[in-house]
Design a protein around this motif. Structure first.
Motif, PDB file in Angstrom:
ATOM      1  N   ASP A  72       0.808  -1.219   0.000  1.00 34.45           N
ATOM      2  CA  ASP A  72       0.000   0.000   0.000  1.00 34.45           C
ATOM      3  C   ASP A  72       0.840   1.269   0.000  1.00 34.45           C
ATOM      4  OD1 ASP A  72      -2.086  -1.717   0.075  1.00 34.45           O
ATOM      5  OD2 ASP A  72      -3.012  -0.936   1.890  1.00 34.45           O
ATOM      6  N   LEU A  73       2.124   1.164   0.275  1.00 41.46           N
ATOM      7  CA  LEU A  73       2.975   2.350   0.261  1.00 41.46           C
ATOM      8  C   LEU A  73       3.036   2.971  -1.134  1.00 41.46           C
ATOM      9  CD1 LEU A  73       5.937   1.200   2.535  1.00 41.46           C
ATOM     10  CD2 LEU A  73       4.304   3.029   3.033  1.00 41.46           C
ATOM     11  N   SER A  74       2.903   2.141  -2.168  1.00 36.98           N
ATOM     12  CA  SER A  74       2.975   2.647  -3.541  1.00 36.98           C
ATOM     13  C   SER A  74       1.796   3.562  -3.875  1.00 36.98           C
ATOM     14  CB  SER A  74       3.020   1.486  -4.533  1.00 36.98           C
ATOM     15  OG  SER A  74       1.826   0.715  -4.469  1.00 36.98           O
ATOM     16  N   LEU A  75       0.728   3.531  -3.075  1.00 42.59           N
ATOM     17  CA  LEU A  75      -0.427   4.394  -3.305  1.00 42.59           C
ATOM     18  C   LEU A  75      -0.206   5.808  -2.760  1.00 42.59           C
ATOM     19  CD1 LEU A  75      -3.313   1.953  -2.276  1.00 42.59           C
ATOM     20  CD2 LEU A  75      -2.352   2.338  -4.556  1.00 42.59           C
ATOM     21  N   ARG A  76       0.948   6.044  -2.138  1.00 45.12           N
ATOM     22  CA  ARG A  76       1.198   7.309  -1.441  1.00 45.12           C
ATOM     23  C   ARG A  76       2.464   7.992  -1.941  1.00 45.12           C
ATOM     24  NH1 ARG A  76      -1.583   3.704   1.234  1.00 45.12           N
ATOM     25  NH2 ARG A  76      -3.163   4.347   2.764  1.00 45.12           N
ATOM     26  N   PRO A  77       2.472   8.452  -3.193  1.00 47.94           N
ATOM     27  CA  PRO A  77       3.678   9.110  -3.724  1.00 47.94           C
ATOM     28  C   PRO A  77       4.038  10.373  -2.963  1.00 47.94           C
ATOM     29  CG  PRO A  77       1.813   9.431  -5.204  1.00 47.94           C
ATOM     30  CD  PRO A  77       1.386   8.409  -4.190  1.00 47.94           C
ATOM     31  N   GLU A  78       3.048  11.008  -2.316  1.00 47.81           N
ATOM     32  CA  GLU A  78       3.350  12.197  -1.532  1.00 47.81           C
ATOM     33  C   GLU A  78       4.259  11.867  -0.348  1.00 47.81           C
ATOM     34  OE1 GLU A  78      -0.647  10.622   0.023  1.00 47.81           O
ATOM     35  OE2 GLU A  78       0.455  10.736  -1.875  1.00 47.81           O
ATOM     36  N   PHE A  79       4.088  10.681   0.217  1.00 45.30           N
ATOM     37  CA  PHE A  79       4.937  10.225   1.311  1.00 45.30           C
ATOM     38  C   PHE A  79       6.357   9.990   0.805  1.00 45.30           C
ATOM     39  CE2 PHE A  79       5.921   6.507   4.342  1.00 45.30           C
ATOM     40  CZ  PHE A  79       6.395   7.352   5.331  1.00 45.30           C
TER      41      PHE A  79
END
Length: 392
Positions: A72-79
């Protein structure tokens, strides 16, 4: 722990402690975890708080845990963008996929510090609720963290990161003061890395400190205290905001799960998805309103929800707007949804979206989609309203 270790090195140390063989693991392990929506505020606040608590007396290692699996980290490019400025990357952060099972790590051998929420939810709640020792949060108090906890901060702020900065300001200053002249350049670099972890969510959650309904003096002060980072505030905000709001490449399922939280009250599971685009965008992406409704139904079924809420934000010609869909799929949920509509419509300024084309009423199902005139109320306020209607 050596003072002024980089964020990247700190995360490596935390991972080593977590993944050590049970016979060599030093317990109890202390975790810092954000809420299960795993938005930028939760993710950055967990790392920032864990770092500063670890580098403060009594120097207990705090392990920051992302409340999502690695995929699920890939869904958060802002992070990813903020992590890059903090000198690290998503590959370095610890997530649910790396958390040992209860058979390998006994709940009794853990301690938990919650940030950006004050009640564990999801799978973690089933195992570790009894081990919660502290919290720093800006949501409504759910009375799950003991009143006599050594650290229990629940106060209104635009961003929880502002609370973390304020709570740890003395520790941060003390770290800088103890750096020798030889270490000074490296210390400044680490300070800048830490500042980005705080500045990112503060600027996003307050619309670059311009949202009068969300920005408090404490957010402004916290952002100013991180100004040692060499950056142009608007450019940084716009870069991260654009990454957060660009969901064009995501499937409808990924959009609904990117910023998702759930609760269970009175035997009904409530799920909420926050989406940074409006329903017109979602319907077009799905291939029509019927297709959009089917995708939402599929997600609600996958999560076994009785009540589903989709909360959207968007800006048309610079004007911020909110919309909301609530879908009840059991008799108990229908009663609660109708109660919510009756009690909150005027307060929230609800009116039918697109002449009610997404509304349904009958056969044990009830669905309403609204434009929300009162834009002050986000999920932070609406989720408790829905839970109250359920009898929480």
């Amino acid at each position: 722990m050596t003072p002024r270790v980089s964020v990247k090195a700190f995360l490596a140390i935390a991972r080593t402690a977590l993944t050590a063989p049970p016979s060599k693991r030093q317990t109890p392990l202390t975790f810092v975890v954000g809420n299960e929506s795993a938005d930028l505020d939760s993710l950055c606040s967990a790392i920032l708080l864990a770092y500063l608590r670890t580098h403060s007396p009594p120097h207990t290692l705090h392990i920051p845990l992302c409340h999502i699996p690695r995929d699920d980290l890939s869904l958060r490019p802002e992070f990813t963008s903020v992590l890059r400025r903090a000198g690290t990357s998503p590959d370095d952060v610890i997530n649910l996929s790396e958390l040992p099972g209860a058979g390998s790590l006994s709940p009794a051998d853990t301690r938990w510090l919650l940030v950006d929420h004050n009640a564990l939810t999801g799978q973690l709640a089933q195992l570790y609720s009894a081990q919660i020792e502290a919290c720093i949060d800006h949501h409504a108090d759910e009375a799950k963290v003991p009143r006599d906890s050594p650290l229990r901060v629940i106060e209104k702020r635009g961003s929880c990161a502002s609370l973390v900065v304020a709570q740890c300001r003395d520790a941060w200053d003390a770290l800088s003061a103890t750096s020798s002249s030889e270490e000074e350049e490296g210390a400044r670099a680490v300070d800048a890395n830490l500042a980005y972890l705080g500045l990112g969510p503060i600027l996003i959650d307050t619309s670059n400190l311009q949202n009068a309904d969300k920005t408090t003096k404490f957010d402004t002060d916290a952002a100013a205290s991180g100004s040692s980072a060499s950056y142009e505030r608007k450019a940084f905000h716009d870069e991260v905001a654009n990454l957060k709001e660009d969901i064009t490449s995501l499937s409808l399922r990924d959009i609904l799960r990117k910023d998702y939280k759930e609760w269970e009250d009175a035997g009904v599971r409530l799920g909420t998805s926050s989406v940074p685009q409006d329903f017109a965008f979602l319907a077009k992406k799905a291939g029509g309103e019927d297709a959009l409704a089917e995708r939402i139904r599929e997600w609600a079924k996958e999560k076994d929800l009785g009540l589903m809420a989709v909360l959207t934000t968007s800006s048309d010609d610079g004007k911020f707007k909110r919309e909301m869909l609530v879908w009840a799929q059991s008799e108990e949920a229908v009663q609660a949804a109708k109660k919510f509509e009756k009690q909150r419509s005027e307060e929230l300024g609800l009116s039918p979206w697109n002449n009610g084309t997404l509304d349904v009423d009958g056969e044990g199902r009830w669905r309403r989609c609204w434009a929300q005139a009162n834009i002050k109320n986000s999920r932070k306020q609406i989720a408790p309203m829905l839970r109250e209607a359920l009898g929480a």
